[in-house]
Design a protein around this motif. Structure first.
Motif, PDB file in Angstrom:
ATOM      1  N   TYR A 136      12.397  11.031   2.649  1.00 44.72           N
ATOM      2  CA  TYR A 136      11.238  11.565   3.371  1.00 44.72           C
ATOM      3  C   TYR A 136      10.276  10.454   3.780  1.00 44.72           C
ATOM      4  CZ  TYR A 136       7.466  14.711   4.716  1.00 44.72           C
ATOM      5  OH  TYR A 136       6.501  15.376   5.443  1.00 44.72           O
ATOM      6  N   ALA A 137      10.115   9.449   2.941  1.00 41.44           N
ATOM      7  CA  ALA A 137       9.209   8.346   3.267  1.00 41.44           C
ATOM      8  C   ALA A 137       9.697   7.554   4.480  1.00 41.44           C
ATOM      9  CB  ALA A 137       9.037   7.426   2.070  1.00 41.44           C
ATOM     10  N   ALA A 138      11.011   7.567   4.748  1.00 40.59           N
ATOM     11  CA  ALA A 138      11.512   6.957   5.977  1.00 40.59           C
ATOM     12  C   ALA A 138      11.039   7.749   7.191  1.00 40.59           C
ATOM     13  CB  ALA A 138      13.036   6.882   5.945  1.00 40.59           C
ATOM     14  N   GLN A 141      12.024  22.076  -5.885  1.00 42.68           N
ATOM     15  CA  GLN A 141      11.365  21.035  -6.674  1.00 42.68           C
ATOM     16  C   GLN A 141      10.158  20.429  -5.972  1.00 42.68           C
ATOM     17  OE1 GLN A 141      14.001  17.887  -7.910  1.00 42.68           O
ATOM     18  NE2 GLN A 141      12.516  17.028  -9.352  1.00 42.68           N
ATOM     19  N   HIS A 142      10.254  20.178  -4.659  1.00 46.17           N
ATOM     20  CA  HIS A 142       9.225  19.398  -3.975  1.00 46.17           C
ATOM     21  C   HIS A 142       8.478  20.147  -2.865  1.00 46.17           C
ATOM     22  CE1 HIS A 142      10.985  16.008  -6.045  1.00 46.17           C
ATOM     23  NE2 HIS A 142      12.135  16.181  -5.440  1.00 46.17           N
ATOM     24  N   GLY A 143       8.963  21.264  -2.417  1.00 44.80           N
ATOM     25  CA  GLY A 143       8.408  21.890  -1.213  1.00 44.80           C
ATOM     26  C   GLY A 143       7.394  22.970  -1.454  1.00 44.80           C
ATOM     27  N   ARG A 144       6.925  23.151  -2.705  1.00 46.67           N
ATOM     28  CA  ARG A 144       6.149  24.348  -3.014  1.00 46.67           C
ATOM     29  C   ARG A 144       4.798  24.063  -3.640  1.00 46.67           C
ATOM     30  NH1 ARG A 144       8.523  28.082  -6.591  1.00 46.67           N
ATOM     31  NH2 ARG A 144       9.575  26.426  -7.727  1.00 46.67           N
ATOM     32  N   GLY A 145       4.128  23.027  -3.184  1.00 47.93           N
ATOM     33  CA  GLY A 145       2.796  22.788  -3.711  1.00 47.93           C
ATOM     34  C   GLY A 145       2.490  21.313  -3.832  1.00 47.93           C
ATOM     35  N   PRO A 146       1.330  20.985  -4.362  1.00 49.59           N
ATOM     36  CA  PRO A 146       0.893  19.590  -4.425  1.00 49.59           C
ATOM     37  C   PRO A 146       1.622  18.741  -5.453  1.00 49.59           C
ATOM     38  CG  PRO A 146      -0.729  21.003  -5.472  1.00 49.59           C
ATOM     39  CD  PRO A 146       0.260  21.913  -4.815  1.00 49.59           C
ATOM     40  N   VAL A 159       0.862  -1.179   0.000  1.00 53.90           N
ATOM     41  CA  VAL A 159       0.000   0.000   0.000  1.00 53.90           C
ATOM     42  C   VAL A 159       0.901   1.232   0.000  1.00 53.90           C
ATOM     43  CG1 VAL A 159      -1.842   1.242   1.194  1.00 53.90           C
ATOM     44  CG2 VAL A 159      -1.717  -1.271   1.343  1.00 53.90           C
ATOM     45  N   ILE A 160       0.813   2.026  -1.058  1.00 52.22           N
ATOM     46  CA  ILE A 160       1.639   3.231  -1.170  1.00 52.22           C
ATOM     47  C   ILE A 160       0.714   4.433  -1.274  1.00 52.22           C
ATOM     48  CG2 ILE A 160       3.461   4.410  -2.416  1.00 52.22           C
ATOM     49  CD1 ILE A 160       4.476   1.785  -3.407  1.00 52.22           C
ATOM     50  N   HIS A 161       0.858   5.360  -0.332  1.00 48.07           N
ATOM     51  CA  HIS A 161      -0.019   6.525  -0.233  1.00 48.07           C
ATOM     52  C   HIS A 161       0.743   7.816  -0.494  1.00 48.07           C
ATOM     53  CE1 HIS A 161      -4.190   6.188   1.664  1.00 48.07           C
ATOM     54  NE2 HIS A 161      -3.916   4.980   1.199  1.00 48.07           N
ATOM     55  N   ASP A 162       0.048   8.779  -1.079  1.00 49.11           N
ATOM     56  CA  ASP A 162       0.543  10.152  -1.125  1.00 49.11           C
ATOM     57  C   ASP A 162       0.305  10.798   0.234  1.00 49.11           C
ATOM     58  OD1 ASP A 162       1.287  10.243  -3.891  1.00 49.11           O
ATOM     59  OD2 ASP A 162      -0.838  10.349  -4.408  1.00 49.11           O
ATOM     60  N   VAL A 163       1.297  11.529   0.741  1.00 54.62           N
ATOM     61  CA  VAL A 163       1.115  12.220   2.012  1.00 54.62           C
ATOM     62  C   VAL A 163       0.159  13.395   1.821  1.00 54.62           C
ATOM     63  CG1 VAL A 163       3.399  11.542   2.848  1.00 54.62           C
ATOM     64  CG2 VAL A 163       3.118  13.742   1.658  1.00 54.62           C
ATOM     65  N   ARG A 164      -0.300  13.910   2.909  1.00 49.52           N
ATOM     66  CA  ARG A 164      -1.260  15.024   2.899  1.00 49.52           C
ATOM     67  C   ARG A 164      -0.743  16.189   2.050  1.00 49.52           C
ATOM     68  NH1 ARG A 164      -5.204  17.273   6.688  1.00 49.52           N
ATOM     69  NH2 ARG A 164      -5.100  15.241   7.719  1.00 49.52           N
ATOM     70  N   TRP A 192       0.147  20.954   2.109  1.00 44.98           N
ATOM     71  CA  TRP A 192       1.468  20.321   2.204  1.00 44.98           C
ATOM     72  C   TRP A 192       2.372  21.154   3.111  1.00 44.98           C
ATOM     73  CZ3 TRP A 192       4.821  16.785   2.493  1.00 44.98           C
ATOM     74  CH2 TRP A 192       6.122  16.844   1.980  1.00 44.98           C
ATOM     75  N   HIS A 193       2.705  20.582   4.265  1.00 45.86           N
ATOM     76  CA  HIS A 193       3.647  21.199   5.193  1.00 45.86           C
ATOM     77  C   HIS A 193       4.683  20.140   5.552  1.00 45.86           C
ATOM     78  CE1 HIS A 193       1.138  24.736   5.596  1.00 45.86           C
ATOM     79  NE2 HIS A 193       0.102  23.982   5.935  1.00 45.86           N
ATOM     80  N   PRO A 194       5.841  20.147   4.920  1.00 48.89           N
ATOM     81  CA  PRO A 194       6.823  19.083   5.132  1.00 48.89           C
ATOM     82  C   PRO A 194       7.160  18.845   6.600  1.00 48.89           C
ATOM     83  CG  PRO A 194       7.472  20.457   3.280  1.00 48.89           C
ATOM     84  CD  PRO A 194       6.295  21.126   3.918  1.00 48.89           C
ATOM     85  N   TYR A 195       7.128  17.587   6.984  1.00 53.27           N
ATOM     86  CA  TYR A 195       7.548  17.099   8.298  1.00 53.27           C
ATOM     87  C   TYR A 195       6.606  17.478   9.451  1.00 53.27           C
ATOM     88  CZ  TYR A 195      11.929  16.045   5.927  1.00 53.27           C
ATOM     89  OH  TYR A 195      12.869  15.552   5.056  1.00 53.27           O
ATOM     90  N   LEU A 196       5.384  17.902   9.165  1.00 54.90           N
ATOM     91  CA  LEU A 196       4.518  18.371  10.249  1.00 54.90           C
ATOM     92  C   LEU A 196       3.305  17.495  10.528  1.00 54.90           C
ATOM     93  CD1 LEU A 196       4.441  22.266   9.891  1.00 54.90           C
ATOM     94  CD2 LEU A 196       5.937  20.823  11.274  1.00 54.90           C
ATOM     95  N   ALA A 197       2.867  16.618   9.625  1.00 58.10           N
ATOM     96  CA  ALA A 197       1.588  15.931   9.837  1.00 58.10           C
ATOM     97  C   ALA A 197       1.677  14.430   9.655  1.00 58.10           C
ATOM     98  CB  ALA A 197       0.536  16.503   8.884  1.00 58.10           C
TER      99      ALA A 197
END
Length: 349
Positions: free
Chosen positions: A107-109, A155-160, A60-65, A74-79
């Motif tokens: 990040y998935a770790a 690249q990854h921290g600025r939106g969905p 099961v592989i999910h996209d984070v919030r 999207w707030h990295p490392y907060l939820a």
């Protein structure tokens, strides 16, 4: 997004009503279940999922919030703790009695570690872990990791959705500018939104993760794979030292992308001939009573022998007797030697 043809959609409702979405690969009657939560697009990890399916797992592989198919901001490392709990509880209810493994790289770790704080699981398989905001911002000597952080947040921290990476020249220019005027002023010049700038400030002011406080109560077996040339190498070592359950550390001549970072084709060939990282994983799974590949033998890179001397390598004859270690806190290590093409096994505690 191109939905994978060999997977089905998986949806979980978070505590606040947000829909967390992902994909499920695997057999109708799995031998085990693996959960991975990623910000990089769940559907892109089909090869990883299929490798787990080949071992008999439902993956099961999910996209984070707030990323890709999942609702929210999207707030990295907060939820990741509460959302991870919601996903894992739903998966457990769908697969009663099946061993449940949390896995992920970078990040998935982090998402796996945070979820393990909220719900008991049978094991964790972590690769080149990013432990938290501060650990990604600063190296072990307190120096800012400008190259990696500027590139990642662009690249990854600025939106969905992730954006194309900066060119090498563009990234170098931004690092030079941040060094000259400071990380905050430089980011304002780059035209980032108020929300992104808020997260960027949080990155550089966040406290380091207290590993004992965060993970000191966890006892699940941990397979921890790091790379000699990974920028999170030292953090992985700190996590291994703090872990209170059985931990097996895997080292080798690679970077954050693992074997893909090995430029020497001869070394890559030697690694493949020695079973690769997948061989270590299979042996470790079998050692911990979890479903694994069918090719595990006594000569695989992870030994179950607590008394095995440090000189034992992957070339140990299959007839060598091994004895199970009853101690739940054993610490062991497998290191790939590129010169010999062998795995060296060590008991470290």
């Amino acid at each position: 997004m191109t939905p994978p043809r060999d997977a089905r959609l998986h949806t979980v409702v978070a505590d606040d009503g947000a829909l967390l979405r992902g994909w499920v690969w695997g057999p109708a009657e799995p031998r085990g279940v693996v959960v991975i939560r990623t910000p990089y697009g769940a559907w892109r990890h089909g090869d990883t999922a299929r490798a787990w399916v080949g071992r008999g797992y439902r993956c099961v592989i999910h996209d984070v919030r707030g990323r890709h198919s999942s609702d929210g901001e999207w707030h990295p490392y907060l939820a990741e703790r509460s959302d991870g709990w919601a996903v894992i509880e739903a998966v457990r209810a769908e697969n009663p009695g099946a061993p449940l493994v949390l896995s992920g790289g970078s990040y998935a770790a982090h998402t796996a570690l945070e979820a393990a704080r909220a719900v008991d699981v049978d094991a964790l398989v972590l690769l080149v872990p990013a432990l938290g905001l501060a650990e990604t911002a600063w190296d072990e000597n307190g120096r800012p990791q400008l190259l990696h952080r500027i590139g990642w947040w662009h690249q990854h921290g600025r939106g969905p959705r992730s954006l194309p990476p900066l060119t090498d020249e563009g990234l170098a220019a931004r690092v030079e500018r941040a060094t000259a005027v400071g990380v905050h002023r430089a980011a304002e010049e780059w035209g980032w939104s108020h929300e992104v700038l808020s997260g960027w400030r949080r990155l550089w002011s966040a406290p380091a993760v207290d590993l004992d406080r965060a993970y000191g109560t966890l006892r699940a077996p941990l397979l921890l794979i790091r790379g000699d040339h990974d920028f999170f190498f030292a953090d992985a070592g700190r996590l291994a030292a703090a872990w209170q359950g059985p931990v097996h550390l895997v080292d080798g001549p690679w970077g954050h992308r693992l074997a893909a970072d090995i430029d020497d084709e001869e070394v890559r060939s030697r690694l493949r001939s020695a079973g690769g990282i997948g061989g270590v994983l299979d042996a470790w799974l079998a050692e911990n009573g979890l479903p694994s590949g069918e090719s595990v033998t006594a000569s695989t890179p992870v030994s179950t022998a607590a008394s095995t001397p440090a000189s034992v390598t992957a070339s140990t004859p299959a007839s060598t007797p091994v004895q199970a270690d009853p101690q739940p806190t054993r610490r062991t290590r497998s290191a790939f030697e590129p010169e010999t093409g062998r795995w060296r096994y060590e008991r470290t505690a």
